[in-house]
Design a protein around this motif. Structure first.
Motif, PDB file in Angstrom:
ATOM      1  N   GLY A  92       0.822  -1.212   0.000  1.00 19.83           N
ATOM      2  CA  GLY A  92       0.000   0.000   0.000  1.00 19.83           C
ATOM      3  C   GLY A  92       0.851   1.256   0.000  1.00 19.83           C
ATOM      4  O   GLY A  92       0.608   2.191  -0.772  1.00 19.83           O
ATOM      5  N   LYS A  93       1.859   1.246   0.847  1.00 22.07           N
ATOM      6  CA  LYS A  93       2.698   2.443   0.966  1.00 22.07           C
ATOM      7  C   LYS A  93       3.560   2.628  -0.282  1.00 22.07           C
ATOM      8  O   LYS A  93       3.797   3.740  -0.728  1.00 22.07           O
ATOM      9  N   LEU A 149       2.669   1.724  -3.218  1.00 20.25           N
ATOM     10  CA  LEU A 149       1.755   2.211  -4.260  1.00 20.25           C
ATOM     11  C   LEU A 149       1.658   3.728  -4.197  1.00 20.25           C
ATOM     12  O   LEU A 149       1.634   4.427  -5.203  1.00 20.25           O
ATOM     13  N   THR A 150       1.623   4.244  -2.977  1.00 24.21           N
ATOM     14  CA  THR A 150       1.567   5.693  -2.771  1.00 24.21           C
ATOM     15  C   THR A 150       2.777   6.353  -3.414  1.00 24.21           C
ATOM     16  O   THR A 150       2.663   7.348  -4.120  1.00 24.21           O
ATOM     17  N   ALA A 164       2.575   6.293  -7.086  1.00 23.67           N
ATOM     18  CA  ALA A 164       1.498   7.124  -7.634  1.00 23.67           C
ATOM     19  C   ALA A 164       1.850   8.618  -7.629  1.00 23.67           C
ATOM     20  O   ALA A 164       1.258   9.388  -8.357  1.00 23.67           O
TER      21      ALA A 164
END
Lengths: 650, 86
Positions: free
Chosen positions: B52-53, B55-56, B59
């Motif tokens: 998740g992190k 992906l941040t 992005a």
């Protein structure tokens, strides 16, 4: 719903003689997470690794090895069987758990060990056969290569003073090789054959052989290791071929035995694996415990709704001979178990991909559940694709989703997203792009017109601002909870003030052509106040956060971009298909195939981006105002039984 | 609709401008994202819970492409529409 499940932490003391019964019972449900006891603080001794744990670990390894063997020699399945296995659940027949540990030992002795011996026997034979087949195949290949030299094998070995060498060299390097051999004293080039590459046969003095070969290697000569056979090569090849056929038949027979063994024993072995894993998990828990001469002590987090069951089990299995004291704990050490209604629970999967909330922080799963499908639908926005997504999602939900919980959540997210994809596709008039101009007749907003696009942009910006505001409000709540009042005011509330200021200035602009209105002055005051608060929060760099906030709002426009992209690509596919349809005779057939594959590809691409981008909007933009995601997931003292069932002990 | 040849040329240039706005922004964003994704893939391979992190991080460079997209949309639907293209 907006907070993770509440826990109580217990410190428990009980008699060692009751311990196994208690562990057996507690392990059957997700009742507790056991934590390591501080032995020094409580003046306790550690449990040694038990014989039961050693037994379970050792035989678990054996079981896994056999299962790997079965997997490696599995019969290849047809696509239909593989698809059925993937999609549909076959309910296994559950095996009863043995009454006690000695029952498990007996099961291992009577079933696992004999099976292991059989498997090891077959494995040994297969390995030996494989080695022999590989060796013979290599020898056959060498003999076929040198067959053209027309020499008897007896002449290649057994001389004392000369060594006969066979090797290969690229065609262009052959003259250099000839030159070297000719120049070497007592060396003789006997024969050279081959077109693509040259196979060379020469003799050289045994004493000089090593040095000569070293030299030749430098110019690209590669010696062939010739097997030590006697007789003519032409006669040897059929003999090797017949040996190979015999060995392959033996290999086939052994594989058949392995498959038969797997067919008969795999289900039972998987059940035994589950039993051993459960046993290992239970006996390994003792490494977290402390003990005195007669008592055992452990600490555990128990979800609030399971506390009474936990106490009941302790009371029942110890005949009330236990002491359980509730102890205080810090937020950091508490496990995190999300607690949401079924519809929301599907979206816990997305939250876990980012990180779990802290114990007292807000659990944002509800907001994700409400907004993720909407954003997904906006990014996809096509009636045709939406309907496919609903059908596909529901089909997979009741096939794959029945097999595994993870798939059930993911497929639910799919069809929820599909509903909004269809709704927005209907609103924007997109049905497989502009296929048949069908949806345009009912379209409410035409996104490819100037007004439609501007309206779409404005709506998305509004949605983005509202989404961020939700994050900001929760951020204020989090800051207040942590008593970070300055942060709440300068880093969170300041954005609300800024928005009110901008709204007032805009109102003044719309309502009054001149700027001398109360709205305008209040607006300017509030914007100035925001800048002051940001400066207070982070100095000159704090002011830079304004561009960050603007970037966050504009980031939501990706939904417009993706929505338009879905439509534009689909439209291009339709237009190309129409061109193809003009080809005489076969045009329509190719056009239909092109349409199907084109839309299938567009569907897949956009499915992926419509999932990733809304997820990113939550993780990057939304979460940045309030969410840290540093919680540790509840790890229960439990293994879910799939192939076995507990035997009730009266 | 626009009939004047000069206006047609002007509109053509406006469209080229819109194309460049999104094209250059997307190329830069893509390069940045490629670098970030390569590093993140390594990170996730080592610690899969950090997906998740990561992906941040991956992005983040994307925002510039969105700016380019907004400018392109504004050029097409505000400037070009203002000249009577639609």
């Amino acid at each position: 719903m907006l907070k993770p499940a509440r826990f109580k932490k217990f410190s428990v003391v009980l008699l060692q003689e009751d311990l196994q019964r208690v562990l057996d019972e507690l392990h059957e449900d997700e009742l507790l997470e056991i934590r390591k006891v501080d032995l020094e603080e409580k003046e306790l001794e550690a449990f040694e690794i038990s014989e039961r744990e050693k037994f379970a670990s050792f035989h678990l390894t054996k079981t896994k090895r056999i299962l790997n063997f079965f997997k490696a020699h599995n019969q290849s399945k047809s696509i239909k069987t593989m698809l059925c296995d993937f999609l549909f659940e076959r309910k296994p027949k559950r095996e009863k758990e043995p009454k006690d540990f000695s029952g498990l030992e007996r099961k291992v002795l009577s079933f696992l060990l004999p099976l292991s011996e059989k498997v090891e026997g077959i494995d040994r034979k297969l390995k030996s056969l494989n080695e022999r087949i590989a060796l013979l195949s290599e020898e056959k290949s060498v003999l076929e290569t040198i067959k053209g030299l027309g020499i008897e094998m007896d002449l290649l070995h057994g001389f004392q003073r000369i060594e006969v060498v066979i090797g290969r060299i690229p065609v262009e390097l052959e003259p250099a090789l000839r030159e070297r051999i000719t120049k070497t004293k007592n060396a003789r080039l006997i024969r050279v054959i081959g077109e693509k590459e040259k196979i060379v046969l020469f003799s050289v003095e045994t004493e000089k052989a090593e040095a000569v070969l070293r030299e030749l290697r430098k110019i690209g000569f590669d010696r062939i290791a010739v097997p030590e056979y006697t007789g003519k090569i032409e006669n040897l090849i059929p003999k090797i071929e017949s040996s190979l056929a015999r060995l392959k038949q033996q290999q086939k027979n052994e594989l058949k035995k392995a498959r038969e063994l797997a067919r008969k024993n795999k289900a039972r072995l998987l059940a035994l694996q589950e039993l051993l894993e459960i046993e290992k998990s239970k006996s390994h828990a003792l490494s977290f415990f402390g003990k005195t001469e007669k008592t055992a002590s452990f600490e555990a987090f128990v979800p609030l709704d399971k506390v009474s069951k936990f106490r009941q089990i302790l009371a029942k299995k110890t005949n009330e001979r236990f002491y359980a004291e509730e102890v205080p704990f810090t937020e950091k050490e508490a496990p995190i178990k999300l607690k949401n209604p079924p519809f929301v629970r599907d979206y816990e999967y997305l939250l876990k991909m980012y990180g779990l909330p802290e114990y007292n922080a807000i659990d944002p799963t509800l907001f994700i559940a409400l907004l993720f499908p909407v954003f997904f639908g906006l990014a996809f926005s096509d009636l045709g694709y939406g309907l496919i997504l609903i059908a596909l999602g529901l089909f997979l939900r009741f096939t794959l989703g029945k097999k595994e919980e993870g798939w059930a959540h993911l497929t639910n997210i799919l069809w929820h997203g599909g509903i909004f994809t269809a709704i927005f596709g209907f609103i924007f008039g997109s049905f497989f792009g502009d296929l048949g101009n069908f949806a345009k007749k009912f379209a409410i907003v035409n996104t490819l017109s100037a007004n439609g696009a501007k309206l779409f942009l404005a709506v998305i910006v509004f949605v983005g601002v509202m989404h961020l505001n939700l994050g900001i409000i929760m951020g204020i709540r989090e800051a207040l909870r942590k008593k970070e009042y300055k942060k709440a005011l300068t880093e969170k509330f300041s954005w609300i003030i800024l928005q009110v200021g901008v709204i007032l200035i805009s109102t003044a602009m719309v309502l009054h052509t001149n700027t001398e209105s109360v709205f305008f002055y209040w607006g300017v005051f509030l914007v100035g106040l925001t800048l002051l608060l940001l400066f207070w929060n982070g100095g000159p760099l704090g002011l830079m956060k304004v561009t960050g906030y603007l970037g966050n709002v504009l980031s939501y426009l990706r939904l417009v971009a993706l929505g338009l992209a879905t439509f534009a690509i689909a439209m291009s596919i339709n237009k190309l298909a129409m061109l193809i349809a003009g080809i005489p005779f076969v045009g329509w057939i190719i056009a239909i195939l092109f349409l199907v594959f084109g839309h299938f590809a567009n569907f897949l691409f956009n499915l992926l981006s419509s999932f990733i981008h809304p997820f990113r909007l939550h993780c990057v933009e939304f979460f940045s105002y309030f969410y840290e995601g540093t919680g540790n997931e509840f790890s229960p003292f439990h293994i879910k039984r799939k192939l076995t069932e507990k035997r009730e002990v009266k | 609709m626009v009939a004047d040849p000069a206006m047609v040329t002007g509109l053509g240039l406006i469209m080229v401008g819109a194309g460049l706005a999104i094209g250059i922004a997307a190329a830069g964003s893509g390069m940045g994202q490629g670098m970030a994704a390569a590093a993140a893939a390594g990170g996730v391979a080592e610690k899969d819970y950090s997906f998740g992190k990561m992906l941040t991080m991956v992005a983040l460079p994307e925002t510039q492409a969105i700016y380019g997209f907004v400018i392109a949309i504004l050029i097409i639907f505000v400037v070009a529409a203002g000249l009577g293209a639609f």
